[in-house]
Write a protein that holds these residues in place. Structure first.
Motif, mmCIF file in Angstrom:
data_model
loop_
_atom_site.group_PDB
_atom_site.id
_atom_site.type_symbol
_atom_site.label_atom_id
_atom_site.label_comp_id
_atom_site.label_asym_id
_atom_site.label_seq_id
_atom_site.Cartn_x
_atom_site.Cartn_y
_atom_site.Cartn_z
ATOM 1 N N ASP A 1 -3.122 4.952 4.874
ATOM 2 C CA ASP A 1 -2.249 4.872 4.932
ATOM 3 C C ASP A 1 -2.130 4.731 6.499
ATOM 4 O OD1 ASP A 1 -0.164 2.659 4.152
ATOM 5 O OD2 ASP A 1 1.487 4.683 3.847
ATOM 6 N N ALA B 1 0.409 -1.642 -0.204
ATOM 7 C CA ALA B 1 0.064 0.080 -0.162
ATOM 8 C C ALA B 1 0.923 1.539 -0.461
ATOM 9 C CB ALA B 1 -1.127 -0.257 1.265
ATOM 10 N N GLU C 1 -5.665 0.242 -1.486
ATOM 11 C CA GLU C 1 -4.954 -0.444 -0.051
ATOM 12 C C GLU C 1 -5.903 -1.558 0.747
ATOM 13 O OE1 GLU C 1 -3.010 1.242 4.134
ATOM 14 O OE2 GLU C 1 -3.142 2.823 1.975
#
Length: 251
Positions: free
Chosen positions: A152, A54, A88
Motif C-alpha cells: 500500500d 486497495a 491491489e
C-alpha cells in the motif's frame, strides 16, 4: 512465531490511515480535474480510487491474518496479506487500462484546458499528502513484516511520481499551449502504473507459491546448523518458505 492479534492492531490503524488519505486525495484530485478538464489529472484521480479500494482490502486481510492457528489452519492465516497485495496489483492494472483508453480518446479529440494553475496547486498538495503517508506505511510494513502495508505504501509513492509527472507535463502545456501533451502524459502514466501493478502481482504470487527465504536468511540458518555438525549430526534437504510474518524451515 506469528504476531498476536493485539500486536497487529497497530497495522489496522495504519490501514485506516491509508483509507482516510485515499478519501481526501480523491476529493482533491477530483476537484483539480473538475477545474481543469485535464485527462492527466483525471487519471490521477482514478488511481486514488484504486488506492481506496486497495486500502479497504488491506484492512480486511490484515484482520484475517491476525487470526490464530486453528484445527483447519494449523499454520495460521498469515498468507491472507498476499491476497491483499495481489488484489491491489490487479486493481492497479485495471486502472492503468482505463486511463490509457481515456487518454487515447482525448488525444483523438483534444479539449482546451482551464484554470490549470489552481488545479495544479490542488494536485500538488494531494501528492505531498500521499508522499508523507506512503513513507509511513512502508516503514510500518517493514517493521511489522506486513506485505499488505508495504504494498500500500509503495502504491502511494507510485501515485506521487505519477502526480509529479502529470504536474510537470501540464506546466509544459501552460508554457507551450500544446494541449496534446496532456493525453500523451496520461498514456505514460498508465504504462508506469501498469508496471507497478505487475510487480505487486508477481510478488504476491511468489508468497503464495512458498518461495524460499532471502539469501541472507538462508545463510544465517546454515550457520546455526553448522554449529551442530561436530556432534555427528547431519542435516539433509533444508528447505525454507515464508508466509506473511511467519518463516518456516524444514529439515
Amino acid at each position: 512465531m506469528p504476531a498476536s492479534a493485539a500486536g497487529r492492531r497497530p497495522l489496522a490503524a495504519f490501514a485506516w490511515l491509508s483509507i482516510a488519505t485515499a478519501l481526501v486525495t480523491i476529493a482533491m484530485k477530483g476537484l483539480a480535474y473538475w477545474l481543469t478538464g485535464s485527462v492527466g489529472l483525471l487519471s490521477d484521480a482514478l488511481e486514488s480510487l484504486v488506492n481506496l479500494a486497495a486500502a479497504i482490502v488491506a484492512l480486511s486481510m490484515i484482520r484475517v491474518a491476525a487470526r490464530p492457528p486453528d484445527e483447519d489452519h494449523a499454520y495460521g492465516y498469515s498468507k491472507a496479506e498476499y491476497f491483499a497485495s495481489g488484489f491491489e496489483g490487479a486493481l492497479i492494472m485495471v486502472a492503468a487500462l482505463t486511463i490509457a483508453v481515456a487518454a487515447v480518446q482525448r488525444l483523438l479529440a483534444p479539449v482546451p484546458l482551464e484554470q490549470l494553475d489552481v488545479g495544479l496547486a490542488v494536485s500538488a498538495l494531494a501528492a505531498l499528502l500521499n508522499l508523507a503517508v506512503g513513507r509511513v506505511l512502508i516503514r510500518a510494513g517493514k517493521r511489522h513484516d506486513s506485505i499488505a502495508l508495504e504494498a500500500d505504501g509503495h502504491h502511494l509513492l507510485t501515485d506521487v511520481w505519477t502526480s509529479g509527472g502529470i504536474i510537470l507535463g501540464l506546466l509544459a502545456v501552460l508554457a507551450t499551449g500544446w494541449h496534446w501533451l496532456d493525453p500523451v502524459i496520461a498514456i505514460g502514466v498508465a504504462l508506469n502504473i501498469l508496471r507497478e501493478g505487475w510487480s505487486l502481482v508477481r510478488r504476491s504470487v511468489d508468497g503464495l507459491m512458498d518461495r524460499a527465504l532471502e539469501p541472507a536468511a538462508r545463510t544465517q540458518i546454515d550457520q546455526v546448523l553448522e554449529e551442530f555438525r561436530h556432534q555427528a549430526i547431519r542435516f539433509d534437504h533444508v528447505s525454507t518458505r515464508r508466509a506473511g510474518q511467519r518463516r518456516f524451515v524444514d529439515v
